[in-house]
Design a protein around this motif. Sequence first.
Motif, mmCIF file in Angstrom:
data_model
loop_
_atom_site.group_PDB
_atom_site.id
_atom_site.type_symbol
_atom_site.label_atom_id
_atom_site.label_comp_id
_atom_site.label_asym_id
_atom_site.label_seq_id
_atom_site.Cartn_x
_atom_site.Cartn_y
_atom_site.Cartn_z
ATOM 1 N N ALA A 128 -10.990 4.937 3.971
ATOM 2 C CA ALA A 128 -9.721 5.520 3.530
ATOM 3 C C ALA A 128 -9.600 5.411 2.020
ATOM 4 O O ALA A 128 -10.261 4.581 1.390
ATOM 5 N N GLU A 129 -8.740 6.238 1.461
ATOM 6 C CA GLU A 129 -8.371 6.159 0.053
ATOM 7 C C GLU A 129 -6.881 5.877 -0.004
ATOM 8 O O GLU A 129 -6.117 6.369 0.835
ATOM 9 N N PHE A 130 -6.470 5.079 -0.997
ATOM 10 C CA PHE A 130 -5.058 4.707 -1.066
ATOM 11 C C PHE A 130 -4.650 4.318 -2.471
ATOM 12 O O PHE A 130 -5.478 4.052 -3.333
ATOM 13 N N ASP A 131 -3.344 4.304 -2.683
ATOM 14 C CA ASP A 131 -2.750 3.800 -3.907
ATOM 15 C C ASP A 131 -2.108 2.467 -3.580
ATOM 16 O O ASP A 131 -1.741 2.208 -2.421
ATOM 17 N N PRO A 144 0.692 5.657 -0.525
ATOM 18 C CA PRO A 144 0.000 6.630 0.330
ATOM 19 C C PRO A 144 -1.439 6.229 0.655
ATOM 20 O O PRO A 144 -2.192 5.827 -0.225
ATOM 21 N N LEU A 145 -1.792 6.313 1.937
ATOM 22 C CA LEU A 145 -3.149 6.018 2.408
ATOM 23 C C LEU A 145 -3.630 7.218 3.198
ATOM 24 O O LEU A 145 -2.909 7.743 4.040
ATOM 25 N N THR A 146 -4.842 7.659 2.911
ATOM 26 C CA THR A 146 -5.412 8.808 3.597
ATOM 27 C C THR A 146 -6.720 8.418 4.265
ATOM 28 O O THR A 146 -7.681 8.082 3.570
ATOM 29 N N ALA A 189 -4.447 -2.885 3.248
ATOM 30 C CA ALA A 189 -4.905 -1.511 3.492
ATOM 31 C C ALA A 189 -5.339 -1.323 4.940
ATOM 32 O O ALA A 189 -5.056 -0.290 5.554
ATOM 33 N N LYS A 226 -2.266 -1.012 7.118
ATOM 34 C CA LYS A 226 -1.662 0.316 6.967
ATOM 35 C C LYS A 226 -2.504 1.361 7.700
ATOM 36 O O LYS A 226 -1.964 2.236 8.374
ATOM 37 N N LEU A 227 -3.821 1.251 7.610
ATOM 38 C CA LEU A 227 -4.715 2.191 8.291
ATOM 39 C C LEU A 227 -4.552 2.105 9.808
ATOM 40 O O LEU A 227 -4.539 3.126 10.487
ATOM 41 N N VAL A 271 0.860 -1.175 0.000
ATOM 42 C CA VAL A 271 0.000 0.000 0.000
ATOM 43 C C VAL A 271 0.896 1.224 0.000
ATOM 44 O O VAL A 271 1.784 1.349 0.831
ATOM 45 N N HIS A 298 -1.908 4.226 11.160
ATOM 46 C CA HIS A 298 -1.995 5.624 10.729
ATOM 47 C C HIS A 298 -2.637 6.479 11.805
ATOM 48 O O HIS A 298 -3.521 6.039 12.512
#
Length: 121
Positions: free
Chosen positions: A51-54, A35-37, A104, A107-108, A33, A111
């Motif tokens: 969340a949104e992520f690439d 960037p995750l926002t 994801a 990763k979240l 993953v 964060h």
Amino acid sequence: MSAIASSPIVVPASSSGRPALKKSKTTGPSMRVLPLTPVAKQGGGSVRLIAEFDLELSSVVRLYALRLMETPDGRRIVYAPNGNGGRRLATFSPELAAEITKAATEKLEGHDIANGSNSED
């Protein structure tokens, strides 16, 4: 102008007729993953945007603007963005979707969230 000769790309098929992916679950160790926002405004629908992520699926494939969603029963799922006209730009097998969702979510969980703590607090 000369034509450029190219060799066909051969993708081995699995028994289901779908292209076979490398072992080590679905994508191998290279999936990550990017960037995750986390999303503060999660929407008013029954499935909430978390969340949104690439995603770097492999060393040669990246997907952008994926969305991590949460269903009313607490399950998390991943959606690819829609293109013009509302068509989904990518879909995933259930196995790959589960791996992407897990990556994801992990990763979240590490964060920082809106109130300055992280989701493990």
